[in-house]
Design a protein around this motif. Sequence first.
Motif, mmCIF file in Angstrom:
data_model
loop_
_atom_site.group_PDB
_atom_site.id
_atom_site.type_symbol
_atom_site.label_atom_id
_atom_site.label_comp_id
_atom_site.label_asym_id
_atom_site.label_seq_id
_atom_site.Cartn_x
_atom_site.Cartn_y
_atom_site.Cartn_z
ATOM 1 N N LEU A 21 0.853 -1.184 0.000
ATOM 2 C CA LEU A 21 0.000 0.000 0.000
ATOM 3 C C LEU A 21 0.888 1.232 0.000
ATOM 4 O O LEU A 21 1.747 1.386 0.878
ATOM 5 C CB LEU A 21 -0.910 0.001 1.225
ATOM 6 C CG LEU A 21 -1.881 1.165 1.370
ATOM 7 C CD1 LEU A 21 -2.946 1.105 0.278
ATOM 8 C CD2 LEU A 21 -2.538 1.157 2.745
ATOM 9 N N ILE A 22 0.712 2.088 -0.990
ATOM 10 C CA ILE A 22 1.519 3.297 -1.115
ATOM 11 C C ILE A 22 0.633 4.504 -0.827
ATOM 12 O O ILE A 22 -0.398 4.693 -1.485
ATOM 13 C CB ILE A 22 2.125 3.435 -2.533
ATOM 14 C CG1 ILE A 22 2.810 2.136 -2.964
ATOM 15 C CG2 ILE A 22 3.075 4.615 -2.584
ATOM 16 C CD1 ILE A 22 3.950 1.699 -2.083
ATOM 17 N N LEU A 23 1.026 5.306 0.163
ATOM 18 C CA LEU A 23 0.294 6.519 0.507
ATOM 19 C C LEU A 23 1.045 7.716 -0.056
ATOM 20 O O LEU A 23 2.213 7.939 0.268
ATOM 21 C CB LEU A 23 0.164 6.654 2.026
ATOM 22 C CG LEU A 23 -0.530 7.918 2.528
ATOM 23 C CD1 LEU A 23 -2.007 7.918 2.136
ATOM 24 C CD2 LEU A 23 -0.374 8.067 4.034
ATOM 25 N N VAL A 24 0.368 8.480 -0.912
ATOM 26 C CA VAL A 24 0.972 9.670 -1.521
ATOM 27 C C VAL A 24 0.347 10.904 -0.883
ATOM 28 O O VAL A 24 -0.877 11.051 -0.859
ATOM 29 C CB VAL A 24 0.747 9.690 -3.043
ATOM 30 C CG1 VAL A 24 1.403 10.920 -3.667
ATOM 31 C CG2 VAL A 24 1.308 8.421 -3.672
ATOM 32 N N SER A 25 1.190 11.803 -0.383
ATOM 33 C CA SER A 25 0.730 13.010 0.305
ATOM 34 C C SER A 25 1.471 14.223 -0.233
ATOM 35 O O SER A 25 2.499 14.100 -0.904
ATOM 36 C CB SER A 25 0.964 12.894 1.821
ATOM 37 O OG SER A 25 0.380 11.713 2.346
ATOM 38 N N GLY A 26 0.947 15.412 0.087
ATOM 39 C CA GLY A 26 1.604 16.656 -0.333
ATOM 40 C C GLY A 26 1.181 17.096 -1.722
ATOM 41 O O GLY A 26 0.946 16.258 -2.604
ATOM 42 N N PRO A 27 1.084 18.414 -1.960
ATOM 43 C CA PRO A 27 0.536 18.910 -3.240
ATOM 44 C C PRO A 27 1.321 18.488 -4.471
ATOM 45 O O PRO A 27 0.727 18.081 -5.479
ATOM 46 C CB PRO A 27 0.547 20.439 -3.056
ATOM 47 C CG PRO A 27 1.511 20.705 -1.940
ATOM 48 C CD PRO A 27 1.427 19.514 -1.043
ATOM 49 N N ASP A 28 2.634 18.567 -4.416
ATOM 50 C CA ASP A 28 3.440 18.231 -5.604
ATOM 51 C C ASP A 28 3.387 16.743 -5.923
ATOM 52 O O ASP A 28 3.197 16.344 -7.083
ATOM 53 C CB ASP A 28 4.887 18.680 -5.403
ATOM 54 C CG ASP A 28 5.016 20.189 -5.285
ATOM 55 O OD1 ASP A 28 4.130 20.897 -5.807
ATOM 56 O OD2 ASP A 28 5.988 20.654 -4.661
ATOM 57 N N LEU A 345 -3.845 16.398 2.505
ATOM 58 C CA LEU A 345 -3.437 17.545 1.703
ATOM 59 C C LEU A 345 -4.225 18.790 2.087
ATOM 60 O O LEU A 345 -3.666 19.878 2.250
ATOM 61 C CB LEU A 345 -3.646 17.235 0.217
ATOM 62 C CG LEU A 345 -3.460 18.391 -0.766
ATOM 63 C CD1 LEU A 345 -2.026 18.890 -0.758
ATOM 64 C CD2 LEU A 345 -3.873 17.966 -2.173
ATOM 65 N N HIS A 346 -5.523 18.626 2.250
ATOM 66 C CA HIS A 346 -6.387 19.763 2.565
ATOM 67 C C HIS A 346 -6.231 20.237 4.005
ATOM 68 O O HIS A 346 -6.737 21.312 4.356
ATOM 69 C CB HIS A 346 -7.845 19.402 2.282
ATOM 70 C CG HIS A 346 -8.119 19.169 0.834
ATOM 71 N ND1 HIS A 346 -9.195 18.424 0.380
ATOM 72 C CD2 HIS A 346 -7.448 19.575 -0.278
ATOM 73 C CE1 HIS A 346 -9.178 18.396 -0.939
ATOM 74 N NE2 HIS A 346 -8.125 19.079 -1.366
ATOM 75 N N LYS A 347 -5.521 19.450 4.840
ATOM 76 C CA LYS A 347 -5.281 19.842 6.236
ATOM 77 C C LYS A 347 -3.784 20.003 6.527
ATOM 78 O O LYS A 347 -3.368 19.978 7.689
ATOM 79 C CB LYS A 347 -5.878 18.784 7.171
ATOM 80 C CG LYS A 347 -7.379 18.524 6.978
ATOM 81 C CD LYS A 347 -8.214 19.741 7.329
ATOM 82 C CE LYS A 347 -9.697 19.502 7.034
ATOM 83 N NZ LYS A 347 -10.327 18.550 7.937
ATOM 84 N N ASP A 348 -2.990 20.204 5.487
ATOM 85 C CA ASP A 348 -1.536 20.274 5.608
ATOM 86 C C ASP A 348 -1.117 21.645 6.184
ATOM 87 O O ASP A 348 -1.296 22.680 5.546
ATOM 88 C CB ASP A 348 -0.904 20.075 4.228
ATOM 89 C CG ASP A 348 0.609 19.940 4.288
ATOM 90 O OD1 ASP A 348 1.209 20.323 5.309
ATOM 91 O OD2 ASP A 348 1.197 19.455 3.298
#
Length: 442
Positions: A21-28, A345-348
């Motif tokens: 399972l790969i979790l991708v976070s952050g806008p870029d 992302l929306h709570k970063d």
Amino acid sequence: MGTFAEKYGEVTGLYTASQPLILVSGPDAIREALNKPELQGRPTSAIQKLEKRNLGVVFIEDDVWKEQRRFSLRHLRELGMGKREMETIIHDEIRDLMDEVKRYAGLDYSKPVPVRELVAATGANVIYHMLSGERFSLRDPKLRHLMEIIRKLTALTDASGGFTSSMPILLRVFPSLTKYPEFKKFRNELFCFLTEKIEEHKKKLDEDNPSDFIDMFLVEMNKNDSHPSFHMDQLLQLLYELFIAGSDTTSASLSFAFLYMVLYPEVQVKVQKELDAVVGRERLPSLNDRAKLRYVEATLNEIFRMASVAPLAVPHSITNGNSDVEFRGYVIPKNARIVVNLYGLHKDKKYWGDPEKFRPERFLDSEGNLRKEDALIPFGTGKRSCVGESLARNNIFLTFTSFMQNFSMKTPDGDPTPSAEPDGGLVLCARPFRVKMTQRPL
């Protein structure tokens, strides 16, 4: 999910049993993942494998996905999605919804209005009209029952794949230990309803004058040179996905919109002042007003950010799953499930500064003009973005502005302050709460 990102970075790998399972976070990282061609696949769920189903448009890939997405977008646009003519249909639904307020609140508007029940079918009739050419009465118990089924189906769906993704053998050996029997029961109820509608359309089909999406699909299906993906099972699954997508996310977004207006009355007042100045009170707000309603648009953006009704979107995988893929310095295994952390992302804090605060001004520049924020992606982006985004945005905008123009909302005397903590699974919605909804004086 947010804790993993903070501790291990924007790309985090873990295992759920044997499933990577790969979790991708952050806008870029999120924008790159959602636009990278090699990551536009869909993981095959344990249920898909069990039922040997490769249907619809949301959970499939390859040529069938391309053909069905192209067909769906083209014909939904022909039927008015994202166009001005859809405004009339949405306005009719809004007027009926306002009549429902009177039923709940009474002619003197003294009784509390249960928001979740009020907005439950807000998006359903609009998408149902496009699909079938029909609409429900908002008081039709059949509609209420369908909305309850849809809510249960989305609550039972887990973007991470859930327990059965880690141990698929349970579906075959001990299905009662999983959510599958309950999911199948509700899905089959919705299938039965949609199958009835398809059969009705087949009996009265005029191939020279298709009037709705079902007609258009049946016409395409009857062509000698149509793509092999045009068949009855595909139509049923496609209607199922479009009906759910067009119903639940819209009503969930509106439940949060009304919630935040109650929790932040000063924002509600600013929204109403702008509506009074731009639209007035003689007509309902129109899509033509949108460019001038800057504070309203900023408020809706802040609602989308705070609510994040699709917190993890729909999971991605490596396209075709043939080989590993390099992504931002990491190797993504070919059988990995890729989850995009839109909620995080929306709570970063790094991006938003004060993400816990409801502050529409963050979307306005120093001159009061609307400012685009790359970290706001409520409907996804890239080729896998939401098919019905324009319809959902227009419906939410028109319903929200019409209600703010005509009603003031606050917590009823004696009721606790409603919680901003959400309910839900694949789609989040506001927890049940009531509002005192009174007509604004002219």
